[in-house]
Enzyme design. Structure first.
Site, PDB file in Angstrom:
ATOM      1  N   SER A 113     -64.233 -16.724 -59.787  1.00 64.19           N
ATOM      2  CA  SER A 113     -63.641 -15.201 -59.403  1.00 64.19           C
ATOM      3  C   SER A 113     -64.161 -14.604 -58.206  1.00 64.19           C
ATOM      4  O   SER A 113     -65.411 -14.776 -58.254  1.00 64.19           O
ATOM      5  CB  SER A 113     -63.442 -14.732 -60.684  1.00 64.19           C
ATOM      6  OG  SER A 113     -62.718 -15.363 -61.585  1.00 64.19           O
ATOM      7  N   VAL A 124     -58.751  -6.216 -58.593  1.00 62.55           N
ATOM      8  CA  VAL A 124     -57.791  -7.568 -58.382  1.00 62.55           C
ATOM      9  C   VAL A 124     -59.069  -8.531 -58.526  1.00 62.55           C
ATOM     10  O   VAL A 124     -59.833  -8.569 -57.596  1.00 62.55           O
ATOM     11  CB  VAL A 124     -57.322  -7.428 -57.131  1.00 62.55           C
ATOM     12  CG1 VAL A 124     -56.318  -8.521 -57.007  1.00 62.55           C
ATOM     13  CG2 VAL A 124     -56.323  -6.197 -57.292  1.00 62.55           C
ATOM     14  N   GLU A 125     -58.934  -9.388 -59.608  1.00 65.16           N
ATOM     15  CA  GLU A 125     -59.913 -10.770 -59.729  1.00 65.16           C
ATOM     16  C   GLU A 125     -58.930 -11.710 -59.084  1.00 65.16           C
ATOM     17  O   GLU A 125     -57.532 -11.735 -59.395  1.00 65.16           O
ATOM     18  CB  GLU A 125     -60.062 -11.145 -61.141  1.00 65.16           C
ATOM     19  CG  GLU A 125     -60.735 -12.268 -61.295  1.00 65.16           C
ATOM     20  CD  GLU A 125     -61.033 -12.215 -62.811  1.00 65.16           C
ATOM     21  OE1 GLU A 125     -61.819 -13.049 -63.078  1.00 65.16           O
ATOM     22  OE2 GLU A 125     -60.793 -11.281 -63.675  1.00 65.16           O
ATOM     23  N   ILE A 126     -59.611 -12.703 -58.001  1.00 61.25           N
ATOM     24  CA  ILE A 126     -58.856 -13.538 -57.554  1.00 61.25           C
ATOM     25  C   ILE A 126     -59.610 -14.777 -57.842  1.00 61.25           C
ATOM     26  O   ILE A 126     -60.779 -14.866 -57.704  1.00 61.25           O
ATOM     27  CB  ILE A 126     -58.731 -13.514 -55.970  1.00 61.25           C
ATOM     28  CG1 ILE A 126     -57.855 -12.272 -55.521  1.00 61.25           C
ATOM     29  CG2 ILE A 126     -57.848 -14.816 -55.443  1.00 61.25           C
ATOM     30  CD1 ILE A 126     -58.024 -11.768 -54.310  1.00 61.25           C
TER      31      ILE A 126
END
Length: 130
Positions: A113, A124-126
């Protein structure tokens, strides 16, 4: 009883900046629809089989959360591209990576992440599954 998440509602104080971030940076599709009480035109950011309905702070639709607040969300999205490509795109759009890449645990197992902030300072974690 519950099978999946259909949509969430994001309250924003900066509609144009919010739309630009999720549409132009993250690649979601902006759509309008009729909904709320009373039924009016609304906006949603669509991706995969989910969507994020948008409320503007002070002009929310009923029913709504008890305390709709910009910046109160902590979201995790699974990327459709390799994490390196997502990082490159964020950098190209001037979005600072706050943390990562780091290993975390997602709903189905280990994920890699990165963390950024949207214009309302939501986290916002991607991620990508390992």
């Amino acid at each position: 009883m519950i099978a999946s998440i259909d949509h969430i509602v994001l309250t924003t104080a900066r509609l144009d900046a919010c739309v630009a971030f999720y549409r132009d940076v993250l690649g979601m599709r902006l759509e309008s629809f009729i909904g709320g009480t009373p039924p009016v035109e609304r906006l949603a950011l669509v991706f995969g089989a989910q969507k994020i309905n948008l409320h503007v702070k002070g002009r929310e639709f009923e029913p709504k959360a008890q305390l709709p607040t910009p910046g109160a969300l902590d979201l995790c999205f699974i990327a459709a591209v390799p994490l390196e490509e997502a990082m490159r795109r964020l950098t190209e759009h001037g979005v600072a990576i706050e943390e990562g890449p780091v290993t975390r645990t997602g709903a189905r197992g280990k994920i890699q992440s990165i963390y950024v902030r949207d214009p309302d300072l939501n986290l916002v974690e991607i991620s990508v599954y390992l």
